[in-house]
Enzyme design. Structure first.
Site, PDB file in Angstrom:
ATOM      1  N   ASP A   1       0.500  22.061   4.036  1.00  0.00           N
ATOM      2  CA  ASP A   1       0.107  23.461   4.128  1.00  0.00           C
ATOM      3  C   ASP A   1       1.191  24.335   3.495  1.00  0.00           C
ATOM      4  O   ASP A   1       2.342  24.309   3.950  1.00  0.00           O
ATOM      5  CB  ASP A   1      -0.102  23.849   5.594  1.00  0.00           C
ATOM      6  CG  ASP A   1      -0.809  25.192   5.721  1.00  0.00           C
ATOM      7  OD1 ASP A   1      -1.051  25.838   4.692  1.00  0.00           O
ATOM      8  OD2 ASP A   1      -1.138  25.585   6.856  1.00  0.00           O
TER       9      ASP A   1
ATOM     10  N   GLU B   1      -3.245  34.954  10.064  1.00  0.00           N
ATOM     11  CA  GLU B   1      -2.043  34.213  10.424  1.00  0.00           C
ATOM     12  C   GLU B   1      -1.084  35.059  11.281  1.00  0.00           C
ATOM     13  O   GLU B   1      -1.502  35.782  12.154  1.00  0.00           O
ATOM     14  CB  GLU B   1      -1.379  33.645   9.162  1.00  0.00           C
ATOM     15  CG  GLU B   1      -2.354  32.706   8.432  1.00  0.00           C
ATOM     16  CD  GLU B   1      -1.754  31.942   7.269  1.00  0.00           C
ATOM     17  OE1 GLU B   1      -0.627  31.475   7.364  1.00  0.00           O
ATOM     18  OE2 GLU B   1      -2.453  31.792   6.250  1.00  0.00           O
TER      19      GLU B   1
HETATM   20  C1  BGC Z   1      -2.784  28.347   5.895  1.00  0.00           C
HETATM   21  C2  BGC Z   1      -3.846  27.337   5.633  1.00  0.00           C
HETATM   22  C3  BGC Z   1      -4.449  27.583   4.281  1.00  0.00           C
HETATM   23  C4  BGC Z   1      -3.379  27.605   3.221  1.00  0.00           C
HETATM   24  C5  BGC Z   1      -3.898  27.868   1.841  1.00  0.00           C
HETATM   25  C6  BGC Z   1      -1.823  28.479   4.763  1.00  0.00           C
HETATM   26  O1  BGC Z   1      -0.987  29.542   4.984  1.00  0.00           O
HETATM   27  O2  BGC Z   1      -2.091  27.985   7.065  1.00  0.00           O
HETATM   28  O3  BGC Z   1      -4.819  27.382   6.638  1.00  0.00           O
HETATM   29  O4  BGC Z   1      -5.411  26.597   4.014  1.00  0.00           O
HETATM   30  O5  BGC Z   1      -2.445  28.588   3.531  1.00  0.00           O
HETATM   31  O6  BGC Z   1      -4.269  29.162   1.688  1.00  0.00           O
HETATM   32  C1  BGC Z   2      -1.284  33.082   0.733  1.00  0.00           C
HETATM   33  C2  BGC Z   2      -2.077  32.364   1.746  1.00  0.00           C
HETATM   34  C3  BGC Z   2      -1.158  31.574   2.561  1.00  0.00           C
HETATM   35  C4  BGC Z   2      -0.042  32.432   3.135  1.00  0.00           C
HETATM   36  C5  BGC Z   2       0.977  31.613   3.849  1.00  0.00           C
HETATM   37  C6  BGC Z   2      -0.241  33.920   1.400  1.00  0.00           C
HETATM   38  O1  BGC Z   2       0.482  34.591   0.460  1.00  0.00           O
HETATM   39  O2  BGC Z   2      -2.110  33.865  -0.008  1.00  0.00           O
HETATM   40  O3  BGC Z   2      -3.023  31.532   1.163  1.00  0.00           O
HETATM   41  O4  BGC Z   2      -1.914  31.025   3.579  1.00  0.00           O
HETATM   42  O5  BGC Z   2       0.609  33.151   2.138  1.00  0.00           O
HETATM   43  O6  BGC Z   2       1.929  32.407   4.497  1.00  0.00           O
END
Ligand code: BGC
Ligand code: BGC
Length: 842
Positions: free
Chosen positions: A322, A523
């Site tokens: 991830d 998140e």
């Molecule tokens: C998230 C995932 C996601 C990935 C790609 C991460 O920050 O925890 O759930 O699939 O980013 O965007």
């Molecule tokens: C991305 C997400 C990812 C996240 C992780 C973002 O900048 O676009 O896909 O899940 O960062 O912190």
């Protein structure tokens, strides 16, 4: 929690005296015992032809080719032409990355870019095998990154439907709309079992109880990938699924990327939830969790990734990481992490400019034997297996595949009808006094509230943009707002519907529907210190009360990513509906709220809570199996028209000690969060706490006084008379800013230079070991126009890099000079920079 302070909602759940972190105990080990875990009933059947094909390809691959397969890079960090030289296994689009840097690029642009990456990956003249790159995306509630796509309710709403067959249909529609854009793979479903609703990803979870995940997982996977063993399986109208985040992501105490401090039996019995059924249904990838288990990061946990997932559960697809999650493993960086591969990770998910370094380092680690050849081959074998099963070797470039380019499939009417059904089934009726609902559509209906006519708010995070913010209705072609659905229903039946966000009306309506709730987040930005709904802004409550006082019967439609403490809002409403985050088909709300024209019930409520609803804001750990379970509405609650029930008047008092929260604000509206202090410091450490508006240090080196910027006394003027002194904000206990400094957040300070400085000026932070770090902002300040407000932005990473302990920050803001200076400040925040910022001060 409790605590004197509970502010600072941007995930700053303080690891302070107020929120003690369980001390590691001997019984809480991060090493699993696979033999006590269940084993999947059926081993996935291996097709000997596929395996033979893998063998043939593997034989012809160089070690460098193999390393390439292990790396996935975000499209914001790589160009298609890079794949001519570097044969990487995969690309992804992060939540904020679209083709050409445009998050809102139309579907054809996605397909065009998919072709370019594919063609570059296949271009090869050295006789080595050409291996197609695969593209992964977060199609977590529909193909949500692409404008015009059908967006389903987020998982929390789907959990309330309890409708397994619907999950299969949603999975299939999502696959179709993903395949139409030329994308091979979705990072969904999330099977987190969320046990603490303060977590910002609660809405990505079907339920706080694993039974729903266990029931849904197989159906969703079948919907996305097709049924294993049939012709459907990974047919052109299906895509590769991911089951995420393995494991224990929902057990981290409400903190994003946190640590699940639980015994192995709890990890197994609560958090494994849907994985066995997902694996039996043939999920082709599993994403490792950002989080830790008993202090050790999942990306490095061999006992779980290899011992439990691969060996015990017979998972034969590949494990993807991830978002630079491997970099958080002890001893690793984003650009080097043999430990993760050795633990069982098969593919790194990488974002940033250093992917070539990651490639070089991993290659060296393979050549030196630090990554054993057998482990490397196993990882590549798994990735090739999935690529072959998914037909990527045989179907040519994305635009030549069966569904690709059929853009009318994106947001197609029959897809939207399924989403609308999901909205109807997901809403939970919490209260319906006097049988106010269902409403007569021929009546005079007032529709109020900021959420009534706003697709972005009803869709939540992971909608076009990562956070789901910065969007207007125009960005969602094909979508319908809740207001628009109501308006159509009422007009068709000969009634009158009026939209009035603030609830004002000329003629008294027969009833008002007020749509309000959480603003989008994703998140860690959604982590909260407690479950109070909108602690800082009670305007929705005032609106409900105003309508009620005017004698208008009030229906509340509450949009949220989790159950929240809304006792006051519920008291001020006659009917209260939890609509969660319904997505683009707002029309589904009216389908249930209104009777048919003939007066009969059109659609009764079917939704039942899959998360317990709190009666107090501090009940964030509220699950049936927890001791002292005492919810307002228990798991499974949900009224129907057929079976009404009364809700008594609810207690509106905040428990003692609960403070208001402040959304990432360090200083704003003239205040610091409750329990914090704005302090003036001279170098000899004589501190003056600035309680009121004005203060001076002992030898008068620094003076603060209240000034007005946007409102009365919302700013402070600081005057340095010369001699080392600083102004700082001190938190009530150490802040853990590790998660924040790992993303794109910055310290954002609104200042105005009133009198130019005579010496260098620094911006800094202090941690509880007494260490202070600073970055110079002298030139930045001097570049601003004197007397005008300007923003000084310093990425949090700058402070982290200078060696401060980001896990224990005691003063998140310090401004210091040895000279003379006049400066006013109005807002100090931890926030995303309005423009991407990498510079550390001057
Ligand atoms: C998230 C995932 C996601 C990935 C790609 C991460 O920050 O925890 O759930 O699939 O980013 O965007
Ligand atoms: C991305 C997400 C990812 C996240 C992780 C973002 O900048 O676009 O896909 O899940 O960062 O912190």
């Amino acid at each position: 929690m409790s605590a004197s302070f509970s502010s600072f909602t941007i995930a700053l759940l303080l690891q302070s005296a107020a929120t003690p972190v369980a001390a590691p105990t001997a019984s809480l080990s991060p090493v699993a015992h696979p033999e006590i875990w269940p084993t999947a009933n059926a081993r996935p059947s291996r097709d000997p032809k596929v395996e033979a094909r893998i063998d043939a390809i593997l034989k012809r691959m160089s070690v460098a080719d193999k390393i390439g397969q292990l790396i996935q890079v975000d499209i914001a960090s790589i160009e298609p032409s890079d794949l001519r030289t570097y044969k990487l296994g995969s690309i992804l689009n992060g939540g904020n990355s679209g083709p050409g840097g445009n998050d809102l690029a139309p579907p054809v642009e996605w397909l065009k870019l998919a072709d370019q990456f594919y063609e570059a990956s296949m271009a090869r003249t050295d006789g080595r095998p050409a291996i197609p790159v695969i593209w992964g995306t977060d199609a977590v509630h529909g193909n949500n990154n692409i404008p015009g796509a059908t967006l389903f309710p987020h998982n929390i709403g789907l959990g309330a439907t309890r409708d397994r067959d619907l999950m299969r249909e949603i999975g299939h529609v999502t696959a179709i709309e993903t395949a139409a854009a030329g994308i091979d793979w979705t990072f969904a479903p999330t099977l987190a079992v969320v046990r603490d609703d303060r977590w910002g990803r609660t809405y990505e979870s079907y339920s706080e109880e694993p039974t729903i995940q266990a029931d849904f997982a197989g159906a969703v996977i079948e919907g996305v990938q097709g049924k294993v063993g049939t012709k459907e399986f990974l047919a052109p109208d299906r895509v590769i699924a991911t089951t995420k985040h393995f494991l224990g992501d929902g057990g981290t105490g409400g903190r994003d990327q946190g640590d699940a401090r639980i015994p192995e039996t709890a990890l197994r019995d609560i958090h494994l939830g849907g994985y066995p059924s997902a694996i039996e249904a043939g999920t082709q990838s599993v994403m490792a969790s950002f989080s830790s288990w008993n202090g050790a990061k999942m990306h490095g946990n061999k006992s779980l990734l290899t011992g439990v997932l691969k060996d015990r559960l017979h998972f034969d697809g590949f494990v993807v990481g991830d978002w630079n999650g491997h970099g958080q493993v002890d001893g690793c960086s984003n650009e080097s992490c043999a430990a993760a591969i050795n633990a069982g990770l098969d593919m790194f998910m990488y974002s940033g400019s250093g992917w070539k370094t990651l490639y070089d380092n991993t290659l060296k680690q393979a050549q030196s034997g630090e990554i054993p050849a057998a482990r490397l081959d196993d990882a590549v074998r798994r990735i090739l297996r999935v690529k072959i099963r998914a037909g990527t070797f045989d179907r040519g470039r994305p635009s030549s595949r069966a569904l690709a380019g059929k853009m009318t499939l994106i947001g197609a009417a029959d897809h939207r009808a399924i989403a609308r059904r999901a909205v109807r089934e997901s809403m939970v009726l919490l209260k319906n006094e006097g049988g106010l609902l269902p409403l007569k559509p021929s009546a005079n209906i007032l529709v109020a509230g900021v959420g009534a006519d706003d697709v972005a708010q009803q869709a939540g995070g992971w909608s076009l943009t990562w956070q789901g913010t910065g969007l207007t209705n125009a960005n969602f072609p094909n979508a319908e707002t809740i207001w628009s659905g109501i308006s159509t229903a009422v007009k068709t039946a000969g009634g009158t519907a009026t939209l009035s966000a603030d609830g004002s009306f000329a003629k008294k309506p027969d009833a008002a529907i007020v749509v309000f709730g959480e603003q989008p987040y994703a998140e860690f930005k959604g982590d909260r210190p407690n479950l109070e709904y909108s602690p800082d802004d009670k305007s929705d409550l005032e609106l409900l009360r105003k309508l009620k006082a005017a004698g208008v019967p009030v229906v509340a439609v509450f949009l949220s990513g989790r159950p929240l403490w809304v006792n006051a809002e519920m008291n001020a409403s006659d009917a209260f509906v939890a609509a969660f985050l319904p997505g683009t088909e707002g029309g589904g709300v009216a389908d249930v709220l209104f009777r048919k024209k003939d007066g009969s019930v059109a659609n009764d409520f079917r939704g039942k809570l899959s998360f317990s609803w709190p009666k107090r804001p501090d009940q964030y750990v509220l699950n049936r199996s927890d001791p002292g379970y005492d919810p307002l509405f228990q798991f499974g609650y949900g009224l129907t028209y057929a079976k009404p029930s009364a809700v008594p008047k609810l207690d509106e008092a905040r428990p003692a000690g609960m403070a208001a929260s402040s959304n990432g604000t360090i200083f704003g509206k003239g205040r610091v969060p409750e329990g914090w202090s704005l302090t003036l410091v001279e170098q000899d450490q004589s501190k003056v706490r600035l309680l009121g508006a004005n203060a001076t240090t002992a030898t008068k080196r620094l003076t603060a006084s209240a000034v007005d910027r946007r409102r009365q006394e919302d700013a402070r003027a600081l005057v340095w008379a010369g001699g080392p002194a600083d102004a700082r904000v001190e938190a009530s206990g150490p802040l853990d800013l590790t998660r924040e400094s790992n993303g794109e957040l910055s310290l954002v300070v609104d200042v105005r230079v009133d009198r130019a400085g005579s010496a260098p000026v620094n911006l800094g932070m202090v941690s509880n070991d007494g260490k202070a770090v600073t970055v110079p902002i002298t030139k930045t300040l001097a570049a601003g126009k004197p007397g005008e407000w300007q923003q000084v932005i310093v990425p949090l990473q700058c402070f982290a890099k200078r060696g401060i302990d980001m896990a224990h920050v005691t003063a998140p803001f310090v401004i210091a000079t040895d000279g003379k200076l006049g400066l006013s400040m109005s807002d100090v925040k931890i926030d995303s920079a309005p423009v991407p910022m990498t510079k550390c001060g001057d």
